[in-house]
Design an enzyme around this catalytic site. Structure first.
Site, short mmCIF file in Angstrom:
data_model
loop_
_atom_site.label_atom_id
_atom_site.label_comp_id
_atom_site.label_asym_id
_atom_site.label_seq_id
_atom_site.Cartn_x
_atom_site.Cartn_y
_atom_site.Cartn_z
N LEU A 185 -1.06 -8.93 -1.49
CA LEU A 185 0.12 -9.37 -0.75
C LEU A 185 -0.11 -9.12 0.73
O LEU A 185 -0.66 -8.08 1.11
CB LEU A 185 1.36 -8.60 -1.21
CG LEU A 185 2.15 -9.13 -2.41
CD1 LEU A 185 3.20 -8.11 -2.83
CD2 LEU A 185 2.81 -10.46 -2.08
N ASP A 186 0.34 -10.04 1.57
CA ASP A 186 0.25 -9.83 3.02
C ASP A 186 0.95 -8.53 3.40
O ASP A 186 1.94 -8.14 2.77
CB ASP A 186 0.93 -10.97 3.77
CG ASP A 186 0.18 -12.28 3.67
OD1 ASP A 186 -1.02 -12.25 3.33
OD2 ASP A 186 0.79 -13.34 3.92
N PRO A 187 0.47 -7.84 4.44
CA PRO A 187 1.17 -6.64 4.92
C PRO A 187 2.64 -6.90 5.22
O PRO A 187 3.49 -6.04 4.98
CB PRO A 187 0.39 -6.28 6.19
CG PRO A 187 -0.99 -6.78 5.93
CD PRO A 187 -0.80 -8.06 5.16
N ALA A 191 4.58 -8.82 3.65
CA ALA A 191 5.31 -9.11 2.41
C ALA A 191 5.65 -7.85 1.63
O ALA A 191 5.03 -6.80 1.78
CB ALA A 191 4.49 -10.05 1.55
N ARG A 219 1.77 -18.76 3.57
CA ARG A 219 1.74 -19.03 5.02
C ARG A 219 1.22 -20.43 5.30
O ARG A 219 1.72 -21.13 6.19
CB ARG A 219 0.91 -17.97 5.74
CG ARG A 219 1.65 -16.65 5.93
CD ARG A 219 0.78 -15.61 6.58
NE ARG A 219 -0.31 -15.18 5.72
CZ ARG A 219 -1.58 -15.03 6.09
NH1 ARG A 219 -1.94 -15.31 7.34
NH2 ARG A 219 -2.49 -14.60 5.24
#
EC number: 5.4.99.25
Length: 214
Positions: free
Chosen positions: A40-42, A44, A175
């Site tokens: 997961l993106d930071p 998120a 994104r």
């Protein structure tokens, strides 16, 4: 709590990496071996499926699970990382009408296509993470990857902001979806918030009761 040899569902906090979150979990609960089923993106938060010790052999199967995300985007701003943490590259002054947006999202049901990942991603280029190269302004190209949107539903829409619930195939880049969505209306957008609400059979209702603070 004993989480050895188990599948554990973590609610990853915002502003830390998935790897850092996993290390916090291992240290806190004395887990020798653990892995998760998708970065997961930071920026998120949400469902991070973790397998420990003997159960880590199941990760290859867990990695195939479909995902559900709730994404919040802001129209009229484009950044190098495709989210609010990046450098602003371009601004616009157009927001699609709600009917236009709804109609387009409806057209994406069961839509399979090739998606270009963001340069700021955890993919590797010649053994180096893409985001590391992007931060150094190194030129490189990523290849498009096959993926599928099963359903895209508009949850809310106000000012320049939209919230969209996405049911997607594994490996989907939210994104990139945000940027591609805006381009359909000749405008720009960036991701401002993201929650993974489901991964396979696991959802936010399955997360363990523990706060992963730094």
């Amino acid at each position: 709590m004993d989480f050895n040899n188990k599948i554990v569902i973590i609610d990853k906090p915002k502003n830390i990496s998935s790897a850092f979150c996993l290390n916090l979990f291992k240290k806190r609960f004395n887990i020798k071996k653990a892995g998760h089923n998708g970065t997961l993106d930071p920026l998120a938060s949400g469902v991070l499926v973790v397998a420990t010790n003997k159960r880590t052999k199941e990760l290859s199967q867990l990695n195939q699970d479909d995902k559900q995300y709730l994404v919040k985007l802001k129209f009229n701003t484009h950044t190098d990382s495709y989210d609010r943490l990046g450098k602003v590259i371009r601004t616009t002054n157009y927001v699609p009408e709600i009917k236009q947006l709804n109609d387009y999202l409806t057209s994406l049901d069961n839509h399979s296509f090739y998606q270009l990942p963001p340069n700021f991603s955890a993919l590797k280029v010649n053994g180096v993470r893409a985001y590391q190269l992007a931060r150094k302004a190194v030129d490189f190209e990523l290849e498009k990857r096959p993926t599928t949107i099963y359903k895209a539903k508009l949850i809310s829409y106000y000012d320049d902001y939209a919230e969209i619930l996405l049911d997607v195939k594994k490996g989907f880049y939210v994104r990139s979806f945000v940027v591609d969505l805006a381009s359909q209306f000749n405008t720009t957008a960036m991701m401002v918030d993201l929650v993974r609400t489901r991964s396979g059979q696991y959802s936010l209702k399955d997360v363990i009761d523990y706060q992963f603070n730094k």
